[in-house]
Structures are given as C-alpha cells and as structure tokens.
Design an enzyme around this catalytic site. Structure first.
Site, mmCIF file in Angstrom:
data_model
loop_
_atom_site.group_PDB
_atom_site.id
_atom_site.type_symbol
_atom_site.label_atom_id
_atom_site.label_comp_id
_atom_site.label_asym_id
_atom_site.label_seq_id
_atom_site.Cartn_x
_atom_site.Cartn_y
_atom_site.Cartn_z
ATOM 1 N N HIS A 1 -1.446 17.074 -42.482
ATOM 2 C CA HIS A 1 -0.203 17.575 -42.751
ATOM 3 C C HIS A 1 0.758 16.402 -42.729
ATOM 4 O O HIS A 1 1.753 16.615 -42.351
ATOM 5 C CB HIS A 1 0.073 18.736 -41.928
ATOM 6 C CG HIS A 1 -0.753 19.967 -42.150
ATOM 7 N ND1 HIS A 1 -0.589 20.783 -43.101
ATOM 8 C CD2 HIS A 1 -1.838 20.243 -41.475
ATOM 9 C CE1 HIS A 1 -1.351 21.741 -43.236
ATOM 10 N NE2 HIS A 1 -2.267 21.456 -42.164
ATOM 11 N N ARG B 1 0.945 -1.182 -0.127
ATOM 12 C CA ARG B 1 0.143 0.171 -0.019
ATOM 13 C C ARG B 1 0.745 1.286 0.205
ATOM 14 O O ARG B 1 0.489 2.333 -0.377
ATOM 15 C CB ARG B 1 -0.818 0.121 1.126
ATOM 16 C CG ARG B 1 -1.866 -1.270 1.109
ATOM 17 C CD ARG B 1 -2.483 -1.153 2.569
ATOM 18 N NE ARG B 1 -3.537 -0.186 2.768
ATOM 19 C CZ ARG B 1 -4.773 -0.033 2.328
ATOM 20 N NH1 ARG B 1 -5.337 -0.926 1.577
ATOM 21 N NH2 ARG B 1 -5.587 1.008 2.675
ATOM 22 N N ASN C 1 -6.193 5.599 8.875
ATOM 23 C CA ASN C 1 -6.165 5.546 7.441
ATOM 24 C C ASN C 1 -7.207 6.420 6.877
ATOM 25 O O ASN C 1 -8.416 6.167 7.343
ATOM 26 C CB ASN C 1 -6.224 4.047 6.898
ATOM 27 C CG ASN C 1 -6.403 4.123 5.484
ATOM 28 O OD1 ASN C 1 -5.814 4.864 4.847
ATOM 29 N ND2 ASN C 1 -6.709 2.862 4.848
ATOM 30 N N LYS D 1 -1.098 5.765 -22.959
ATOM 31 C CA LYS D 1 -1.614 4.636 -22.124
ATOM 32 C C LYS D 1 -1.389 3.139 -22.932
ATOM 33 O O LYS D 1 -0.840 2.259 -22.383
ATOM 34 C CB LYS D 1 -3.037 4.731 -21.480
ATOM 35 C CG LYS D 1 -3.328 5.524 -20.231
ATOM 36 C CD LYS D 1 -2.864 4.966 -19.021
ATOM 37 C CE LYS D 1 -1.531 5.364 -18.631
ATOM 38 N NZ LYS D 1 -1.107 6.642 -18.108
#
Ligand code: G6P
Length: 608
Positions: free
Chosen positions: A504, A27, A101, A485
């Site tokens: 172009h 984590r 947390n 991605k």
C-alpha cells in the site's frame, strides 16, 4: 546494580572504600553506606542520594577510623531508596555486617522463618535476611556460618561480610553477581568490578560462582561452598580505567546486550514457583483477574514496542481485549476507560513524562493501574496502584536492550498467569510454556555468541541509506524494535512495516540493493511473509531474514538468514531481537557513531 567494595590492610579503610565506590558509580545507585571496624566495634554510616552525601557526612571517610571495612552503593530493588534500606545491614547486636549485590529470591520464606524465631527486621530489603541468617548459623566459626547461608539462600549474590569476633578478616562470596578480589601493596580488597581496585593493584582474582574468599591484611584464602580450601590464580589487569568500567566491553550497549541472559533470569526466576506464576506484588485475587474486561498498555519508545508484542499474547492466550497506545497520544485523546479496565504503564526509567501523565490520566478516571518499571522508587513506581519490577539493573546506554528484554518477560508472565486464572490455559499447558521460558536465557546467550557473523554482515551496510523491517503479528512488533534500534544509534533511515501493508505504498521505495530485514518466526504467518519477501526481492531488495531453526526453505528466497532456536511462538521476540540489536550495534560501531550516547537522544525523557 549495586556496588561493593571492601578493604583490609594498613591504611585507613573508609577513604579507600569511598574512592572505590566512586569508581563504581557508573553501575547506578541511589544510596550508599560503609561499615568500618574501629578496633572495638563496627561503626556504620549511610546516606540516601549521591556518594558525595556520604563523603561529606564522614569528611571523606576521615571520621571513620579503622583499617578494615566494607562499603556499598545500593540500587534499590526491595524497598525504596532510604537510609534504613541502604547497606550495610546488621544482625541485632551489630556484630555481623553485610553488604550485598543481587537478589535473594527466597527472602520472603527466610524472613518468615527468622521472624518466627524472634529475629526483628529493620529494613524492607532482601539483604537483611542474610545478616540475620548468618547470626542464626554463627557458632564461632565464620566460614561455617557463611557456607550454611550459601546452602540456604536462593538467587544471586555477591556479599562482603565482617564478623566483630574475627576483625582481622573480611569474608566475601558470590553466586551470579560479580565479585573480584585484589591483592594490594598495603592491604587486600574486594569489589564488584575492577575499576574500584585499579588504583591499588592490577593483581586480581576473579571469584567464580559459589566460591568464598577470606581476606586478611596480608593474606587471601579461597574456599568452595563446602568450606574446603581451593587454589586460585590471579590475573594481571591490562585495561585502562575507562575500559574497566565497561567490564572490558567497548560500549555499555554491548555490555548490556550481554547481560540479557541474566536480566531475563532475574525477572523470571523469582516469579516461577513449582510450575506456577507467583507475582506477589500484583496484589490481585483470582476473582479480580477474572474480572478484567480490557487492558490498555501505554508506554513510549521500546517500552511501547514490548506492549505491541504483549497485545498478541494477552489476546491470543488470555482472550482479553488489549489496546496499545504511545503515551503522548493516549494522554491527549480523551481515552475511553471503562470499569473493569486495567492500565499497564511500561517504563524503564519510571520517569518518562508522557507515560507518567498517562498514568495520572488513568488514575483520574478511577481505573486501576499497574506499572512495569525498572527503576525502584521512580515516579511511575510510586504513583501506580501496583508495581511489577523488571530486575534489569541500571541501564546506561541510551538505546535500551536489557530493560526491553526484561519488560517482555514481565508481560509474558502476566499474560500466562491471566490466561491460566481465566481458564484459557491449563496447568499442563502453562508448565510447558514455563519450560520454554526457562530456556530463553541460554538461547539468548547462544545468539549473542554468534556476534562475529552478524558483525561481518553489518559491516557491509554501514553506508546504507534506507532499511526496511517487515513482519506480521509478533514479527511486526519485533520489526518495530529492530528498526528503532538501527535508526537510534546508526542514523540510518529505517522503517518498520506490517509486511502485508507494504503493497500500500512502501514497496515503491524498494530499489536495487535496498536492505529489507524480514522477521518470520510465526509459523501460521510464515508463508504469507515469505510471499512478501519474494515481492521485495523481485524488486531488487537484499533480504536479511530472521526465522526459526528448521525453516530452511527461506534460503531460496532470502540472501542472508539468521536462525533462532525453537521456542513457544509467543516468546520469539526475546530471541529474534538479539541479532537485530547486534546488527544495529555493529553498523553504529562501523560508522563510528557515539553508540552509547546517540545525538539528540536522552535516556530518560522527562519532558513531553
Ligand atoms: C527513550 C529511550 C528509549 C526508551 C524510551 C522510553 O526514548 O531512549 O530506550 O524506550 O525513552 O523510556 P522508559 O524509561 O519510559 O522506558
């Protein structure tokens, strides 16, 4: 973001806590700590750095006697990584210990209130507020104190709590941060995630929002936010440890994509108060905001793409001229930075070498710098004049998703605030924009729920050789990220083009069946992009279009259409990117690539 473990039973707690915390290392964290009741008092050990430091400090937990305790790995948000800021946090006489947390959003207000009542704070954390607030409300009944605190705190939290006067129980509660309870053979456990308890039990209760768990060595009881008992059923965990670390998701990237609604909420909510944007950490007066003459946005990779988006927003809304640079170019092009400029450095890791060098270059020239950073205490966070954190939590997959989404939100907030302060956006217009912004998390969730349709489509393209992404304005910025991605994780060659620029050169590459992803979310540019779609389709392209709900006329010209919900034109990136992330992800999975660790790429690029 942070890991919690708690144990109460027949065995020594500390080694179990350390073992559980080690299963939560994925984590991300930068310090760790434990509080254990030894039969008389609550002892505490904390250490900055890896868990191994805490392990060595306590001889694997052996030096901390006692069969009841709570442990924590902290990923710094409020306050730098340090022993003082590490959890557990205590009330003044160390009779209440808390691990947390999440983010207590109204901690500044609560801290002030408690300070006025004579409470003294030792750390810079938002968590310490909870310890003192529990103390304030505790009159002998822990459950009553816990429920009162739950009614007062805003934000997200999973808490583990020990009361010295009630050493035979541990309390735990949650709201918008994960928490599970495990019924073990020798005792009971709490944890942020299943892997921490799998060694001891597969019998697990998933705690829902605003539920309270009270654990003793033999028993587990549950209560609602009013302290009334509730019944819960346990579930048997069938996953193996590896799957469990990813919360049951196949890859971290999928997990992190699914965390985006939360990430967006966490980055946005604490900074919107009564239809106003309050960015305390900005530390800029309205006059200073009005005095900004130019903004330079400097970043790398996906962070750079968020800057390309926000250029349109800063310029469109606040009418401040913006230059966007990739950091590796900026640092060597002897940039002209004039008085009144603001340099925005955007970085998830806060350690990207080129971005850091660009920051130093700006500072050398005496220009004020603002970092938009995810990792607290990182180099860019430390060295920038001001830091605005994205509360995305640790990101493990190399290809960023949730940090990217959080960076966008941070920049929306800045641009809207600047526009309002500079008189370009009225309070009413701002309130309308904020209303749309608050809808984004649910809208993102909706798009994520549509993943199966995208997966089916992606499976048709795993053999693609080239893919082109096109769009205009903000849609061009979205195309840049969609293309990145795809190439990052599927190794398919892809390029993003400003749709009007296709003619172009790039249009010569379109052949029969070439996939073109066309992003068309900007109403004023819709017809123009539509023409470009027609041009590529005439040359044989297969067109996947991403557009707003209602733009059904696109179906005449595109082969596959993904609709995003209606939102303000400046926010469409936050929605349109979701199907493009999912598309890349499923192409990568379909090809059997290493999704989370693509070849040759690193999460944090600390060399130039
Ligand atoms: C690497 C990562 C990207 C990230 C870029 C910039 O290339 O794979 O996901 O966007 O670095 O990183 P930063 O930590 O500065 O945002």
């Amino acid at each position: 973001m942070c890991g919690i473990v708690g144990y109460i039973g027949k065995e020594q707690a500390a080694p179990i806590l350390l073992d559980g915390l080690s299963k939560l290392e994925y984590r991300g964290y930068d310090s760790a700590g434990m509080a254990v009741y030894d039969g008389e008092k609550i002892n505490c050990a904390k250490a900055t750095g890896r868990l191994k430091v805490l392990y060595d400090l306590t001889h694997g937990g052996e030096t901390m006697p006692g069969c009841s305790g709570i442990g924590h790995t902290r990923w710094a948000t409020h306050g730098a990584p340090s022993d003082v800021n590490a959890h557990p946090h205590f009330n003044a006489d160390k009779t209440i210990a808390v691990v947390h947390n999440g983010i207590i959003e109204n901690y500044v207000k609560l801290k002030k209130k408690l300070t006025d009542k004579g409470y003294e704070f030792r750390s810079e954390t938002d968590t310490e507020v909870v310890a003192h607030l529990l103390d304030y409300y505790y009159k002998g009944d822990p459950l009553e104190a816990v429920t009162k605190v739950m009614h007062r705190v805003e934000g997200s939290y999973a808490l583990g709590i020990i009361f010295l006067e009630h050493p035979d129980v541990i309390y735990s509660v949650r709201k918008d941060s994960p928490l599970i309870v495990g019924r073990g053979k020798t005792g009971n456990l709490i944890a942020s995630d299943v892997p921490a308890v799998l060694k001891y039990t597969r019998d697990v209760y998933f705690i829902e929002n605003e539920e309270i768990a009270r654990l003793s060595a033999e028993d587990i009881a549950f209560f609602n936010v009013d302290g009334e008992p509730i019944e819960k059923e346990s579930k048997t965990i069938e996953w193996d440890i590896n799957a469990a670390e990813k919360g049951g998701y196949e890859h971290f990237m999928l997990k992190e994509m699914n965390e985006q609604p939360k990430t967006v909420r966490d980055t946005m909510n604490p900074r919107i108060k009564d239809d106003q944007i309050v960015i305390e950490e900005l530390g800029m007066t309205d006059d200073e905001i009005r005095a900004i003459k130019k903004i330079h946005i400097v970043a790398c990779g996906s962070a750079y793409h968020t800057g390309v988006t926000s250029k349109y927003i800063f310029e469109g809304l606040a009418r401040i001229p913006v230059e966007v640079d990739v950091a590796s170019e900026f640092r060597y092009r002897n940039p002209i930075l004039e008085e009144g400029a603001l340099v925005l450095i955007i970085s998830q890791s806060g350690e990207t070498a080129d971005s850091l060098a660009a920051l130093r270059e700006a500072k050398k020239q005496g220009i004020q710098t603002l970092g938009i950073v995810n990792v607290v205490g990182s180099s860019i966070a430390r060295e920038a004049d001001k830091v605005m954190y994205t509360w995305a939590g640790p990101e493990i997959a190399v290809a960023t998703t949730k940090a990217y989404s959080a960076q966008l939100i941070a920049q929306y907030l800045l641009a809207i605030k600047f526009a309002n302060v500079r008189g370009k956006l009225s309070d009413t217009e701002m309130a309308a924009m904020l209303k749309d912004m608050k809808k984004l998390p649910d809208q993102i969730e909706m798009l994520l729920n549509n993943k199966e349709r995208i997966q089916k489509f992606a499976n048709r393209y795993i053999a693609a050789k080239d893919v082109f992404f096109i769009g205009r304005g903000i849609d061009y910025a979205i195309s840049l990220e969609g293309s990145l991605k795809l190439k990052e994780i599927s190794y398919i060659h892809s390029e993003a083009y400003a749709a009007g620029e296709l003619k172009h050169g790039t249009i010569s590459l379109i052949e029969d069946g070439t996939l073109v992803a066309a992003v068309a979310t900007q109403d004023d540019l819709f017809k123009k992009t539509l023409s470009n779609i027609v041009e590529v389709r005439t040359r044989g392209a297969f067109v996947m279009a991403v557009t707003n709900e209602g733009n059904t006329e696109i179906e005449k010209n595109a082969d596959y259409v993904i609709y995003i919900p209606q939102t303000n034109k400046y926010f469409t990136n936050s929605l349109a990117i979701i199907p493009l992330q999912l598309f890349s992800y499923y192409v990568s999975v379909g090809k059997g690539c290493d999704v989370d660790k693509p070849r040759n790429l690193a999460k944090s690029v600390t060399v130039e």
